[in-house]
Design an enzyme around this catalytic site. Structure first.
Site, PDB file in Angstrom:
ATOM      1  N   ASP A   9     -28.486 134.500  10.616  1.00 54.29           N
ATOM      2  CA  ASP A   9     -27.813 134.493  11.941  1.00 54.29           C
ATOM      3  C   ASP A   9     -26.441 135.183  11.994  1.00 54.29           C
ATOM      4  O   ASP A   9     -25.500 134.655  12.616  1.00 54.29           O
ATOM      5  CB  ASP A   9     -27.656 133.038  12.437  1.00 54.29           C
ATOM      6  CG  ASP A   9     -28.994 132.346  12.694  1.00 54.29           C
ATOM      7  OD1 ASP A   9     -30.043 132.961  12.467  1.00 54.29           O
ATOM      8  OD2 ASP A   9     -28.974 131.179  13.124  1.00 54.29           O
ATOM      9  N   ASP A  47     -31.130 133.895  15.583  1.00 57.46           N
ATOM     10  CA  ASP A  47     -31.269 132.821  16.562  1.00 57.46           C
ATOM     11  C   ASP A  47     -31.642 133.527  17.874  1.00 57.46           C
ATOM     12  O   ASP A  47     -30.981 134.503  18.259  1.00 57.46           O
ATOM     13  CB  ASP A  47     -29.905 132.118  16.667  1.00 57.46           C
ATOM     14  CG  ASP A  47     -29.981 130.658  17.038  1.00 57.46           C
ATOM     15  OD1 ASP A  47     -30.915 129.962  16.596  1.00 57.46           O
ATOM     16  OD2 ASP A  47     -29.077 130.198  17.778  1.00 57.46           O
ATOM     17  N   HIS A  49     -32.923 132.589  21.617  1.00 54.73           N
ATOM     18  CA  HIS A  49     -33.265 131.582  22.621  1.00 54.73           C
ATOM     19  C   HIS A  49     -33.612 132.201  23.971  1.00 54.73           C
ATOM     20  O   HIS A  49     -32.925 133.128  24.429  1.00 54.73           O
ATOM     21  CB  HIS A  49     -32.080 130.641  22.849  1.00 54.73           C
ATOM     22  CG  HIS A  49     -31.649 129.883  21.631  1.00 54.73           C
ATOM     23  ND1 HIS A  49     -32.526 129.173  20.840  1.00 54.73           N
ATOM     24  CD2 HIS A  49     -30.419 129.706  21.074  1.00 54.73           C
ATOM     25  CE1 HIS A  49     -31.847 128.603  19.860  1.00 54.73           C
ATOM     26  NE2 HIS A  49     -30.572 128.909  19.967  1.00 54.73           N
ATOM     27  N   HIS A  53     -32.511 127.560  27.499  1.00 53.48           N
ATOM     28  CA  HIS A  53     -32.980 126.813  26.320  1.00 53.48           C
ATOM     29  C   HIS A  53     -32.452 125.377  26.348  1.00 53.48           C
ATOM     30  O   HIS A  53     -31.308 125.131  26.770  1.00 53.48           O
ATOM     31  CB  HIS A  53     -32.521 127.521  25.044  1.00 53.48           C
ATOM     32  CG  HIS A  53     -33.159 126.977  23.806  1.00 53.48           C
ATOM     33  ND1 HIS A  53     -32.494 126.169  22.927  1.00 53.48           N
ATOM     34  CD2 HIS A  53     -34.406 127.113  23.326  1.00 53.48           C
ATOM     35  CE1 HIS A  53     -33.322 125.828  21.947  1.00 53.48           C
ATOM     36  NE2 HIS A  53     -34.485 126.398  22.158  1.00 53.48           N
ATOM     37  N   HIS A  82     -25.986 130.577  24.074  1.00 56.78           N
ATOM     38  CA  HIS A  82     -25.742 131.551  23.001  1.00 56.78           C
ATOM     39  C   HIS A  82     -27.050 132.207  22.587  1.00 56.78           C
ATOM     40  O   HIS A  82     -28.125 131.643  22.785  1.00 56.78           O
ATOM     41  CB  HIS A  82     -25.093 130.861  21.788  1.00 56.78           C
ATOM     42  CG  HIS A  82     -26.007 129.868  21.126  1.00 56.78           C
ATOM     43  ND1 HIS A  82     -26.188 128.587  21.599  1.00 56.78           N
ATOM     44  CD2 HIS A  82     -26.833 129.993  20.054  1.00 56.78           C
ATOM     45  CE1 HIS A  82     -27.057 127.963  20.838  1.00 56.78           C
ATOM     46  NE2 HIS A  82     -27.481 128.781  19.908  1.00 56.78           N
ATOM     47  N   LYS A 107     -36.029 132.720  15.535  1.00 58.96           N
ATOM     48  CA  LYS A 107     -36.270 131.275  15.641  1.00 58.96           C
ATOM     49  C   LYS A 107     -35.559 130.721  16.860  1.00 58.96           C
ATOM     50  O   LYS A 107     -34.599 131.327  17.351  1.00 58.96           O
ATOM     51  CB  LYS A 107     -35.794 130.570  14.371  1.00 58.96           C
ATOM     52  CG  LYS A 107     -34.313 130.771  14.150  1.00 58.96           C
ATOM     53  CD  LYS A 107     -33.842 130.238  12.827  1.00 58.96           C
ATOM     54  CE  LYS A 107     -32.379 130.491  12.618  1.00 58.96           C
ATOM     55  NZ  LYS A 107     -31.516 129.863  13.635  1.00 58.96           N
ATOM     56  N   CYS A 152     -27.363 126.231  10.512  1.00 61.55           N
ATOM     57  CA  CYS A 152     -28.573 126.976  10.160  1.00 61.55           C
ATOM     58  C   CYS A 152     -28.704 127.248   8.662  1.00 61.55           C
ATOM     59  O   CYS A 152     -29.812 127.196   8.122  1.00 61.55           O
ATOM     60  CB  CYS A 152     -28.669 128.244  10.992  1.00 61.55           C
ATOM     61  SG  CYS A 152     -29.029 127.842  12.730  1.00 61.55           S
TER      62      CYS A 152
HETATM   63  C1  VGL Z   1     -26.640 127.770  14.941  1.00 62.60           C
HETATM   64  C2  VGL Z   1     -25.912 126.198  16.441  1.00 62.60           C
HETATM   65  C3  VGL Z   1     -26.861 126.594  17.344  1.00 62.60           C
HETATM   66  C4  VGL Z   1     -26.471 128.419  13.601  1.00 62.60           C
HETATM   67  C5  VGL Z   1     -27.607 128.173  15.846  1.00 62.60           C
HETATM   68  O1  VGL Z   1     -26.887 129.585  13.433  1.00 62.60           O
HETATM   69  O2  VGL Z   1     -25.912 127.757  12.692  1.00 62.60           O
HETATM   70  N1  VGL Z   1     -25.820 126.784  15.234  1.00 62.60           N
HETATM   71  N2  VGL Z   1     -27.704 127.596  17.042  1.00 62.60           N
HETATM   72 ZN    ZN Z   2     -28.983 128.341  18.576  1.00 59.55          ZN
END
Ligand code: VGL
Ligand code: ZN
Length: 200
Positions: A9, A47, A49, A53, A82, A107, A152
């Site tokens: 990410d 990430d 979404h 979401h 995000h 994901k 993550c």
């Molecule tokens: C993440 C919060 C929400 C991450 C992803 O990549 O750690 N944290 N979505």
């Molecule tokens: Zn996320």
């Protein structure tokens, strides 16, 4: 032993100026770029979404970002909107070298369920397919880096360890959100699971 580098990410929204900026998130990029040539298998995650979401606080009346709600699969932290599919925030940071990626796995694309881990969504049972990819490529050992250490990266590392991979997390190439002690809890949990925390 075949080792894969898993880059979690490293997207604009998790870097300074982004919607869910992780402090110092962009500081890890040069280090990750320098690590890439050392690994025979390289996987990046994103990430990813849909608009609206269920992990977005904006979808829950009266709730604010970083609050908690109960989902059918358990407690869920609510986030600012995000990494919306196709948005500039969801793109990889422009300084990250993405050409060396063998596989990019996305994901969190199901509206009703969040996915921190690169292996399973937050119900801990819906697979992303990454396990099969790694096993069919003969990978048995993983080095994980990226964002965020306590979300993550943490959940990906724990799932990988439970699946039987040897797992290292390169802490110098990770940065944390650190919500209410979540970084210390994640480091303890990863150590307890036999994950090797290194200075990479
Ligand atoms: C993440 C919060 C929400 C991450 C992803 O990549 O750690 N944290 N979505
Ligand atoms: Zn996320």
């Amino acid at each position: 032993m075949t080792q894969a580098l898993i880059v979690i990410d490293v997207q604009n929204d998790f870097c300074p100026g982004g919607a869910l900026a992780v402090p110092g998130g962009d500081e890890i990029i040069e280090r990750i770029n320098a690590m890439l040539p050392d690994y025979p298998v390289r996987v990046f995650t994103q990430d990813w979404h849909p608009v609206g979401h269920s992990s977005f606080a904006s979808q829950h009346e009266g709730k604010s970002p970083f609050g908690l709600i109960e989902m059918p699969y358990g407690a869920q932290v609510l986030w600012p909107d995000h990494c919306v599919q196709g948005s500039a925030g969801a793109a990889f940071h422009p300084a990250l070298q993405t050409d060396p990626a063998d596989l990019i796995i996305r994901k969190g694309f199901r509206r009703e369920i969040d996915s921190y881990s690169a292996f399973f969504e937050n119900d801990h049972s819906t697979p992303t397919g990454l396990e099969g990819y790694l096993r069919t490529r003969g990978v048995d050992s993983l080095v994980m880096v990226g964002l965020a250490t306590d979300f993550c990266v943490n959940y990906s590392a724990l799932d990988a360890a439970h699946l039987g991979f040897r797992v290292e997390v390169g802490l110098e190439a990770c940065r944390a959100i650190d919500l209410d002690g979540s970084l210390a809890a994640a480091l303890d949990g990863m150590s307890d699971a036999g994950i090797v925390l290194t200075d990479h």
